[in-house]
Design an enzyme around this catalytic site. Sequence first.
Site, PDB file in Angstrom:
ATOM      1  N   GLY A 156       0.972  -1.087  -0.150  1.00 33.69           N
ATOM      2  CA  GLY A 156       0.071   0.000   0.127  1.00 33.69           C
ATOM      3  C   GLY A 156       0.979   1.250  -0.095  1.00 33.69           C
ATOM      4  NE  ARG A 157      -2.206   4.938   2.944  1.00 34.27           N
ATOM      5  CZ  ARG A 157      -3.402   4.893   3.269  1.00 34.27           C
ATOM      6  NH1 ARG A 157      -4.272   5.658   2.200  1.00 34.27           N
ATOM      7  NH2 ARG A 157      -3.939   3.935   4.048  1.00 34.27           N
ATOM      8  CB  ILE A 158       3.717   2.261   4.592  1.00 34.26           C
ATOM      9  CG1 ILE A 158       3.306   3.059   5.403  1.00 34.26           C
ATOM     10  CG2 ILE A 158       5.282   1.712   5.304  1.00 34.26           C
ATOM     11  CD1 ILE A 158       2.432   2.640   6.777  1.00 34.26           C
ATOM     12  NE  ARG A 178      -7.140  -7.731   0.617  1.00 37.17           N
ATOM     13  CZ  ARG A 178      -8.050  -7.233   1.241  1.00 37.17           C
ATOM     14  NH1 ARG A 178      -9.028  -7.641   1.800  1.00 37.17           N
ATOM     15  NH2 ARG A 178      -7.845  -5.887   1.458  1.00 37.17           N
ATOM     16  CB  THR A 236       6.964  -1.530  10.978  1.00 41.72           C
ATOM     17  OG1 THR A 236       6.729  -1.700   9.255  1.00 41.72           O
ATOM     18  CG2 THR A 236       8.636  -1.825  11.178  1.00 41.72           C
ATOM     19  NE  ARG A 238      -2.086  -1.130  14.391  1.00 44.00           N
ATOM     20  CZ  ARG A 238      -1.432  -0.084  14.038  1.00 44.00           C
ATOM     21  NH1 ARG A 238      -0.097  -0.065  13.606  1.00 44.00           N
ATOM     22  NH2 ARG A 238      -2.061   1.160  14.105  1.00 44.00           N
ATOM     23  CD  GLU A 267       1.963  -2.531  20.071  1.00 42.19           C
ATOM     24  OE1 GLU A 267       1.979  -1.504  19.967  1.00 42.19           O
ATOM     25  OE2 GLU A 267       2.401  -3.287  19.061  1.00 42.19           O
ATOM     26  CG  HIS A 286       3.458   0.906  17.913  1.00 41.66           C
ATOM     27  ND1 HIS A 286       2.418   0.044  18.011  1.00 41.66           N
ATOM     28  CD2 HIS A 286       3.408   1.316  16.744  1.00 41.66           C
ATOM     29  CE1 HIS A 286       1.435   0.336  16.822  1.00 41.66           C
ATOM     30  NE2 HIS A 286       2.330   1.139  16.031  1.00 41.66           N
ATOM     31  CB  ILE A 287       9.500   4.322  17.435  1.00 42.65           C
ATOM     32  CG1 ILE A 287      10.312   3.217  16.945  1.00 42.65           C
ATOM     33  CG2 ILE A 287       9.168   4.239  18.865  1.00 42.65           C
ATOM     34  CD1 ILE A 287      11.729   3.681  17.259  1.00 42.65           C
ATOM     35  N   GLY A 288       7.145   3.261  14.497  1.00 45.14           N
ATOM     36  CA  GLY A 288       7.091   3.494  13.208  1.00 45.14           C
ATOM     37  C   GLY A 288       7.036   5.056  12.705  1.00 45.14           C
TER      38      GLY A 288
HETATM   39  P1  NAP Z   1      -2.702   0.984   2.885  1.00 45.40           P
HETATM   40  O1  NAP Z   1      -2.020   1.934   2.092  1.00 45.40           O
HETATM   41  O2  NAP Z   1      -3.982   0.569   3.248  1.00 45.40           O
HETATM   42  O3  NAP Z   1      -1.720  -0.459   2.540  1.00 45.40           O
HETATM   43  C1  NAP Z   1      -2.077  -1.518   2.963  1.00 45.40           C
HETATM   44  C2  NAP Z   1      -1.921  -2.772   2.049  1.00 45.40           C
HETATM   45  O4  NAP Z   1      -2.203  -4.233   2.290  1.00 45.40           O
HETATM   46  C3  NAP Z   1      -2.712  -2.433   0.618  1.00 45.40           C
HETATM   47  O5  NAP Z   1      -2.115  -2.315  -0.562  1.00 45.40           O
HETATM   48  C4  NAP Z   1      -3.740  -3.788   0.464  1.00 45.40           C
HETATM   49  O6  NAP Z   1      -3.691  -4.102  -0.641  1.00 45.40           O
HETATM   50  C5  NAP Z   1      -2.982  -4.982   1.418  1.00 45.40           C
HETATM   51  N1  NAP Z   1      -3.615  -5.939   2.199  1.00 45.40           N
HETATM   52  C6  NAP Z   1      -4.629  -5.740   2.801  1.00 45.40           C
HETATM   53  N2  NAP Z   1      -5.068  -7.026   3.168  1.00 45.40           N
HETATM   54  C7  NAP Z   1      -4.421  -7.829   2.384  1.00 45.40           C
HETATM   55  C8  NAP Z   1      -4.225  -9.240   2.766  1.00 45.40           C
HETATM   56  N3  NAP Z   1      -4.978 -10.021   3.415  1.00 45.40           N
HETATM   57  N4  NAP Z   1      -3.221  -9.652   2.066  1.00 45.40           N
HETATM   58  C9  NAP Z   1      -1.983  -9.244   1.543  1.00 45.40           C
HETATM   59  N5  NAP Z   1      -2.276  -7.757   1.367  1.00 45.40           N
HETATM   60  C10 NAP Z   1      -3.296  -7.300   2.003  1.00 45.40           C
HETATM   61  O7  NAP Z   1      -2.034   1.157   4.453  1.00 45.40           O
HETATM   62  P2  NAP Z   1      -0.543   1.955   4.748  1.00 45.40           P
HETATM   63  O8  NAP Z   1      -0.930   3.395   4.994  1.00 45.40           O
HETATM   64  O9  NAP Z   1       0.350   1.604   3.962  1.00 45.40           O
HETATM   65  O10 NAP Z   1      -0.621   1.258   6.167  1.00 45.40           O
HETATM   66  C11 NAP Z   1      -0.334  -0.264   6.490  1.00 45.40           C
HETATM   67  C12 NAP Z   1      -0.484  -0.403   7.997  1.00 45.40           C
HETATM   68  O11 NAP Z   1       0.762   0.084   8.512  1.00 45.40           O
HETATM   69  C13 NAP Z   1      -1.689   0.183   8.887  1.00 45.40           C
HETATM   70  O12 NAP Z   1      -2.814  -0.623   8.561  1.00 45.40           O
HETATM   71  C14 NAP Z   1      -0.999   0.000  10.072  1.00 45.40           C
HETATM   72  O13 NAP Z   1      -1.499  -0.953  10.806  1.00 45.40           O
HETATM   73  C15 NAP Z   1       0.670   0.033   9.821  1.00 45.40           C
HETATM   74  N6  NAP Z   1       1.487   1.002  10.474  1.00 45.40           N
HETATM   75  C16 NAP Z   1       2.101   1.172  11.468  1.00 45.40           C
HETATM   76  C17 NAP Z   1       2.999   1.791  11.839  1.00 45.40           C
HETATM   77  C18 NAP Z   1       3.884   1.797  13.177  1.00 45.40           C
HETATM   78  O14 NAP Z   1       4.240   2.591  13.974  1.00 45.40           O
HETATM   79  N7  NAP Z   1       4.589   0.797  13.348  1.00 45.40           N
HETATM   80  C19 NAP Z   1       2.853   3.279  11.360  1.00 45.40           C
HETATM   81  C20 NAP Z   1       1.867   3.376  10.174  1.00 45.40           C
HETATM   82  C21 NAP Z   1       1.324   2.414   9.861  1.00 45.40           C
HETATM   83  P3  NAP Z   1      -5.061  -5.164  -1.223  1.00 45.40           P
HETATM   84  O15 NAP Z   1      -6.489  -4.497  -0.868  1.00 45.40           O
HETATM   85  O16 NAP Z   1      -4.911  -5.201  -2.666  1.00 45.40           O
HETATM   86  O17 NAP Z   1      -4.760  -6.624  -0.604  1.00 45.40           O
END
Ligand code: NAP
Length: 326
Positions: A156-158, A178, A236, A238, A267, A286-288
């Site tokens: 996704g974005r990250i 997916r 990084t 969940r 956590e 959890h400092i992402g």
């Molecule tokens: P995003 O843009 O929504 O990206 C998530 C990606 O995961 C999408 O491309 C989605 O594509 C894919 N996905 C969803 N379900 C899936 C599955 N079952 N199998 C395979 N791929 C799947 O979200 P983001 O902004 O990148 O953030 C992602 C996650 O990082 C957040 O939800 C958050 O929990 C975590 N995060 C953690 C920190 C930290 O401090 N450690 C900071 C920021 C975010 P499809 O729908 O095509 O599958």
Amino acid sequence: MRPNVYITRRIPQSALEKISEVCNVEMWEEEDIPVPRAVLEEKIEEIDGLYCLLTENIDETLLNRAKKLKVVSNMAVGYNNIDVDAASRKGIMVTNTPGVLTETTADLTFVLLMTTARRIVEASDFLRNGNWKTWSPMLLTGQDVFGATIGIIGLGRIGESLAKRAKGFDMRVLYHNRSRKEEAEKTLGLEYVDFDTLLKESDFVCVMTPYTPETRNLIGERELSLMKSTAILINTARGGIVDEAALYKALKDGTIWAAGLDVFEEEPVKLNHPLLTLPNVVTLPHIGSASIKTRTLMAELAATNLIQAVTGQIPTHLVNKEVSNQ
Ligand code: NAP
């Protein structure tokens, strides 16, 4: 009538001022202690807007106590701490803070990958503990990052920003979602593969999906057994996406080489957690997204979402689009 809102932790001043201009604000003032459930249960009854963090469990029981709540504004991109379906049933909007934390979290993910691969924490402790007697050919040798294969689960974005960093290190970048992202494949030179191929061929497996019922324990014993014995798992996203008991076993018996973890199922992680006993695990609290600039932007974005919702507008980052002010 100014809307009443409750903020569950002290937030940056700029975000607080923004909210205070239009709302009556009450805030949990303790810096290091989450708001007690009993306080939240009492406050939620009379407020129009709730501003919360991922430390608060916004479940159906809590939402059922709300009498006029319009919005739950989460200061995070992930919203697995909120029962979104229950909120939708009650006509309560849920908002998050996507985008502003993307690059900072991708940076941290790559830092954790390099730190784990080159055993940086272990090496630093080795020196400080007085164990450095001489230079030695195979002392503290790790895995190469440049030219290796990285597999991103959840591009996704990250995930996409992480891929850009990997390309800078001449890495082969595999991903699994997916749905395919053909534009990113073309512009960044990424390869879409099925889940098992990604696990088998990657030197680094990075988990970047949201935490949903579908992704719970996505990486378990079977998945770890498919990975290379030299592979490194980076999470990084969940904690609950990786089965921690299976990961402990795989790290202990050499099924995989190491892991870098910014997130845990529970956590803060307990200090007696088995994973913390292993030298081949790098752990972070959890400092992402934790840069000053990004956390401030997240706080301000959550404030904007909250204000929009309590003043009759559709918030910019509405998660449950089926609920709206119109
Ligand atoms: P995003 O843009 O929504 O990206 C998530 C990606 O995961 C999408 O491309 C989605 O594509 C894919 N996905 C969803 N379900 C899936 C599955 N079952 N199998 C395979 N791929 C799947 O979200 P983001 O902004 O990148 O953030 C992602 C996650 O990082 C957040 O939800 C958050 O929990 C975590 N995060 C953690 C920190 C930290 O401090 N450690 C900071 C920021 C975010 P499809 O729908 O095509 O599958």
